[in-house]
Each structure stands twice: as structure tokens, then as C-alpha cells.
Motif scaffolding. Structure first.
Motif, short mmCIF file in Angstrom:
data_model
loop_
_atom_site.label_atom_id
_atom_site.label_comp_id
_atom_site.label_asym_id
_atom_site.label_seq_id
_atom_site.Cartn_x
_atom_site.Cartn_y
_atom_site.Cartn_z
N GLU A 177 -3.48 -68.20 15.17
CA GLU A 177 -4.66 -67.33 15.25
C GLU A 177 -5.52 -67.45 14.00
O GLU A 177 -6.76 -67.52 14.06
CB GLU A 177 -4.22 -65.89 15.46
N SER A 178 -4.87 -67.54 12.86
CA SER A 178 -5.60 -67.69 11.61
C SER A 178 -6.32 -69.02 11.56
O SER A 178 -7.48 -69.11 11.13
CB SER A 178 -4.63 -67.58 10.42
N ARG A 236 -7.41 -70.75 14.11
CA ARG A 236 -8.56 -70.66 15.02
C ARG A 236 -9.70 -69.87 14.38
O ARG A 236 -10.86 -70.27 14.42
CB ARG A 236 -8.12 -70.01 16.33
N ALA A 237 -9.34 -68.72 13.79
CA ALA A 237 -10.37 -67.87 13.18
C ALA A 237 -11.07 -68.55 12.02
O ALA A 237 -12.27 -68.33 11.78
CB ALA A 237 -9.74 -66.55 12.72
N ASN A 238 -10.33 -69.39 11.31
CA ASN A 238 -10.91 -70.09 10.15
C ASN A 238 -11.68 -71.34 10.54
O ASN A 238 -12.20 -72.05 9.69
CB ASN A 238 -9.81 -70.45 9.15
N GLY A 239 -11.68 -71.64 11.84
CA GLY A 239 -12.49 -72.75 12.33
C GLY A 239 -12.00 -74.12 11.96
O GLY A 239 -12.81 -75.01 11.63
N GLN A 269 -7.22 -74.08 23.02
CA GLN A 269 -8.21 -73.50 22.10
C GLN A 269 -8.58 -74.46 20.97
O GLN A 269 -9.69 -74.40 20.44
CB GLN A 269 -7.68 -72.19 21.53
#
Length: 586
Positions: free
Chosen positions: A75-76, A78-81, A105
Motif C-alpha cells: 500500500e505504501s 502504491r501511495a508513493n507512486g 495495481q
């Protein structure tokens, strides 16, 4: 020379994995190394990199069994791109961890990575879209081109291709049977290996001359680089097919395997061949049997297409891989002289696939050796194992994989523990689920009451059975578990221990409720806890169920009885084969 050949074989296999799927190679190596080394190392990496989304940290979280930690890191990321090659590696790790939704994702963000086609192919292969995976690598060169060829070769083995061998004259020696096996003792201690060994030992005792030959490259391919070309275990000879190099694609390897097995058969001169699931073994043995003009039997020990599908969404059963897997199994069963399987539920499934019922015979999981003798009492067994004899123990001896339902057993134990402070849970075995189960026990606050032994020597299993008050089989409700009957609960019954099992068709063939054990609802830890509680508070009932269980097993489930059934069918098949060749068979 043997060692040099083995190292060459191991090196070429490792290089192929590095090229095809380095993430899976790392995970396989982690499972081959001792858990007492791998687990602390993985946890140390996680601790040293508490918030890292680097590939090493993701892999360490998975190896450590920290599923929550892995998800948090994904998740981190993904959130950090994360993008490019980092995103592609995250997708690869998610696939290896059985989380395809996370891979989906990351794949869009991996655009531009030179090796993206390989990860796209892996994603399609995961879903069973074999043709799509091959197409994803079409036109690629270099290592990606070789990856394409390997996937295309495996697709061929699922899609009708068979190895071809010329006819060879051989005069069989009466009373000889050659078994072709996927794995074996002493290098693999699985239920498969133990069943094979027990069958062959019983056949030898019944007067057959037995030879076992294992699949091409085994056991070097599973990390046993120092393996010899032959092992003798309890008087049974295991011959290895260990070329210095294996062909690059699955179809070419199967052809190579058939040629190697033919050479071994010509030297041994059996009158019948015997192999087991899955269809790859059957295709090779069928080719050899045709070349030699002798019969062969196929032993269906599992429904491996369903085993594959059990770790995926329901749509997997409509996939190309699943449907072609089932079709190949049916074609192999039709080609064999006869088919043996473990129980009535599996027989019904085989007949439903179009195999004549009269061709399908039963050879259930059974017992022999030490299990035939009087089992040790609890105190003796626990003292031998260093367990406190004043405590109570429930547990199991099993492979630790998802469908065995050990997570449900841990949750049931958590429910029981407050009411039974002297109760302990003993889990004997190893497998891919072990790290996550240990993490679950820790999260439940039960680490001091749950004993994970890891893998134990096969000769030790009777004493672990004897140490238990109740043997538990908490299998999930899946197609594979509804059909396949396991070996270990039969051994537990022979040890006069009551068995609590999930209420599934295959397990009802072993456990009759309130006769030799109890049945509980699958996937329901609360019901499992209720059933276990009733037995824990009634020692007389446990004793009665255990006594009936042992008596029934000794009457109906022994390897000697199975050997007699095999012998009768071998002789029938040989007779029919001779009549057919001489033109006297109608």
C-alpha cells in the motif's frame, strides 16, 4: 563425475529460474534452507527496514509470514507512486505471494520496464490464460524470447502433444514392476513419498521385484546437489535420472525423460509399469509402455487441477489451464490399463470424467510397519518427545498449506484456551503456510501454548500421533479437499487416537461421526472449538472412539491388502496384454 554432473544440472536449472522468474527463485531457495536460519534473517530485514518498500523488504515480509506487513508495504509503495522496474518487481512479488489484485495495481505503473512483458505473462499464467501468457512474450528476443519458448513448450504438454518413442523388443521378467515417481524418500518426506514407499515395500513382501525411478532431474532440482544416482531405503531401490543438462522446454524435457525412462526399463525388464498423478507422468509412462508393448497402471492420488484452482478465484475453473488439465488427466486415465484411486469420492469424480467404472479400483491410504503394533500411551510418547505429560495436547501431523485449514485450528484453539489452561496445540510439519501460522499464533497471544515442530523424520510420526489426545483435520471446504482423502488421519486412527475432521465427503470416508471420531463444520472455528471441547471433557468417549478407529483401520486399511489388489490387477493386465499381442484376445 557424478558431482560435476549434479552441479551442472543445478547450475543450469538456477540460471533458467534467474532468467524466467528471479523472485520465485529467491522464494524457493528460502524454503529449501533451514527455517531456523531463514525466518530470523527475514524478520531481521523487516525490523531493519520497517517502512521500506524496496523489493528486498517486500520479499522479507512475505518469507517471514507477515501478511499484514506485506500488505502495508505494498500500500505504501502504491501511495508513493513507484514506477518502472520498481513497480514491475512489486507486481512480481505480489504474484508470488498469491495476491494478483495487488499485481494489477502495479502493472500500469511499470510501463517502460524492459522486462514488463515477462511480468504480464506471469500475470496471465497465474490466471490460467496460458495462450495469453505465450502471446505476451511473442516476438521477444534474448532471455525474454527463451522465456516465451519455455511457456510455449509447457502449453504444448497441456494441449495434446505427447512424447514419441520407437518400438523396442524386450522380454519382460515375470514378477517385476517399475514405479515412476515424482519424488521419493529419503530426499522428500511428503505423504506422497511415504505412500509410494509403503506400497513398494508391501509389494516386495508379497513377492514382487520392485524398482522405483524418479522424474528427470530429481532430487538435484530441489536442492539435493550431493544426491547419488541410486538410493536404497528399507531394501527398496530408487534410481535417479540425472543428466548433466535438461532440455530447455517442458515438451523437450518430457521427451528426454521418456527416453531416459525407456533405458532404465530396458535394463530392469519389468512386466508392468506403475505411475501416479499428474498427467505428465502418465504421458511419459504411456510412451514407454507402448514402446515396450507392456501394460501400465495409473494411480490417481489427487486432483491437481483443483489443487491449483483452490488458491485462485472461482473463475479459475473456467480457465484454459484448468480445462486442459482436466482433459489431459482424462486422456491419460483412458490410456492406462487400469486406474487406482484413494476413495469412493475420487472414484465418482473419475467416472464422471468419462472413465468406465469397472476400470477404476480402490487402493485407500493405509498403514503398516510400526502402526500395526500396539501404540504407545500418552505418557510414554510425551516423555520421549520432551513434552509435559501432565498437559493435554490436540494437534495434527500435516503439510502446512492453506487448504489444510490450520488457521482455523489456531482460531479454535484461541477459543478453547481460556477454558482449558492446561491444553496445548501441537502442529507437526512444514510448508508454505508455516510463517503466517506462526505469526497468527503470536498475534493471538498463544506463542507459549502452540508448538511448531517443523518437519520431523518419518520414523518419528507414530510417536507424535501417540502424544496427542485428539488428532485434528481442519481442512477448508474446497473441491480438492472434498475429493482427496489424506494419509495422516488414517495413521492417527491406527494409533487409537480419535480424529476430529471437517465434514467433507472425502473425510467422511475415514471418520464416522461418534464412531471413530467427530465431524465439525468446515471453515468454522467456533464449531470446531465446540466439538473439541466436548471430546476434551469426556476421556472415556475419546478412548472408545480411538479403540474403534484402530480396529477398523487394521481390518480394512493395510498396505498388505493394497499390495494384493495391485498384484491381482497387474496379473490381469499382463494376461490381457499377452493375449492382445498374440491375437487370442477377442
Amino acid at each position: 563425475m557424478g558431482l560435476l554432473k549434479n552441479f551442472s544440472l543445478a547450475a543450469t536449472t538456477a540460471l533458467r529460474h534467474v532468467s524466467d522468474d528471479p523472485v520465485v527463485l529467491v522464494l524457493q531457495l528460502s524454503r529449501r534452507l533451514p527455517a531456523k536460519i531463514v525466518q530470523p534473517a527475514a524478520k531481521a530485514v523487516c525490523k531493519a527496514m520497517p517502512s521500506s518498500t524496496a523489493p528486498a523488504a517486500l520479499i522479507a515480509a512475505h518469507v517471514a509470514g507477515d501478511s499484514n506487513g506485506l500488505e502495508r508495504r505494498l500500500e505504501s509503495a502504491r501511495a508513493n507512486g513507484v514506477s518502472g522496474n520498481r513497480a514491475r518487481l512489486a507486481a512480481d512479488i505480489a504474484l508470488a505471494a498469491g495476491q494478483p489484485e495487488w499485481a494489477d495495481q502495479f502493472l500500469p505503473a511499470a510501463a517502460g520496464s524492459a522486462r514488463l512483458p515477462a511480468t504480464v505473462a506471469r500475470r496471465k499464467w497465474y490466471d490460467g490464460d496460458m495462450s495469453g501468457a505465450v502471446a505476451a512474450l511473442a516476438g521477444q528476443r534474448g532471455s525474454l524470447g527463451r522465456h516465451h519458448d519455455r511457456l510455449a513448450g509447457e502449453l504444448k504438454t497441456f494441449s495434446g502433444w505427447t512424447p514419441l518413442l520407437p518400438s523396442v523388443h524386450m522380454v519382460p521378467v515375470p514378477g517385476r514392476v517399475l514405479h515412476f515417481l515424482t519424488n521419493s524418500l529419503p530426499h522428500t518426506a511428503s505423504g506422497y513419498a511415504q505412500r509410494s514407499h509403503s506400497i513398494m515395500a508391501a509389494q516386495r513382501d508379497a513377492g514382487w521385484d520392485v524398482l522405483a525411478v524418479t522424474r528427470l532431474g530429481y532430487p538435484v532440482q530441489v536442492g539435493k546437489v550431493l544426491a547419488e544416482e541410486q538410493d536404497v531405503v528399507d531394501g527398496i531401490t530408487y534410481q535417479r535420472l540425472l543428466p548433466p543438462r535438461m532440455a530447455a522446454t517442458a515438451d523437450a524435457r518430457m521427451q528426454q525423460e521418456a527416453e531416459e525412462l525407456l533405458r532404465a526399463a530396458l535394463e530392469f525388464r519389468p512386466e508392468v509399469l506403475h505411475t501416479t498423478t499428474h498427467f505428465a507422468n502418465g504421458l511419459v509412462v504411456d510412451a514407454v509402455a507402448r514402446a515396450l508393448g507392456i501394460p501400465w497402471v495409473y494411480e490417481v492420488r489427487g486432483q491437481l487441477a483443483d489443487t491449483w484452482a483452490s488458491t485462485r478465484a472461482d473463475a479459475a475453473k473456467e480457465s484454459q489451464r484448468y480445462l486442459e488439465f482436466q482433459a489431459r488427466e482424462a486422456s491419460v486415465m483412458n490410456a492406462a490399463s487400469s486406474v487406482f484411486t484413494l476413495g469412493e469420492t475420487m472414484k465418482d469424480s473419475i467416472v464422471a470424467a468419462g472413465i468406465p467404472a469397472e476400470k477404476v479400483l480402490l487402493a485407500p491410504n493405509a498403514v503398516g510397519g510400526e502402526f500395526l503394533g500396539e501404540p504407545k500411551n500418552h505418557v510414554q510418547a510425551r516423555s520421549t518427545l520432551g513434552l509435559d505429560p501432565d498437559l493435554s495436547y490436540i494437534g495434527t501431523v500435516s503439510s502446512l498449506v492453506d487448504y489444510e485449514g490450520m488457521d482455523d485450528l489456531l482460531d479454535a484453539f484461541a477459543i478453547l484456551s481460556p477454558d482449558f489452561p492446561k491444553l496445548r496445540l501441537l502442529i507437526v510439519g512444514s510448508g508454505t503456510s508455516a510463517p503466517s501460522l506462526q505469526d497468527q499464533a503470536k498475534r493471538l497471544g498463544l506463542s507459549n501454548k502452540v508448538i511448531f515442530t517443523g518437519r520431523v523424520p518419518r520414523e518419528s510420526t507414530p510417536i507424535y500421533h501417540a502424544a496427542l489426545d485428539i488428532f485434528v483435520v481442519p481442512r477448508k471446504d474446497l473441491a480438492v479437499t472434498r475429493a482427496v482423502t489424506p494419509l495422516k488421519p488414517v495413521e492417527a486412527l491406527a494409533s487409537a487416537r480419535p480424529v476430529v475432521a471437517s465434514n467433507l465427503p472425502a473425510l467422511r470416508e475415514i471418520v464416522e461421526d461418534n464412531v471413530n471420531g467427530r465431524l465439525s463444520a468446515a471453515d468454522d472455528p467456533a464449531d470446531l472449538a465446540t466439538v473439541l471441547s466436548g471430546l476434551l471433557t469426556d476421556p472415556e468417549l475419546r478412548k472408545r472412539l480411538g479403540a474403534v478407529g484402530r480396529s477398523r483401520v487394521l481390518e480394512t486399511r493395510t498396505w498388505a491388502a493394497n499390495a494384493a489388489a495391485y498384484s491381482a490387477e497387474y496379473k490381469k493386465a499382463v494376461k490381457l496384454s499377452l493375449e492382445s499381442r498374440s491375437g487370442t484376445h477377442d
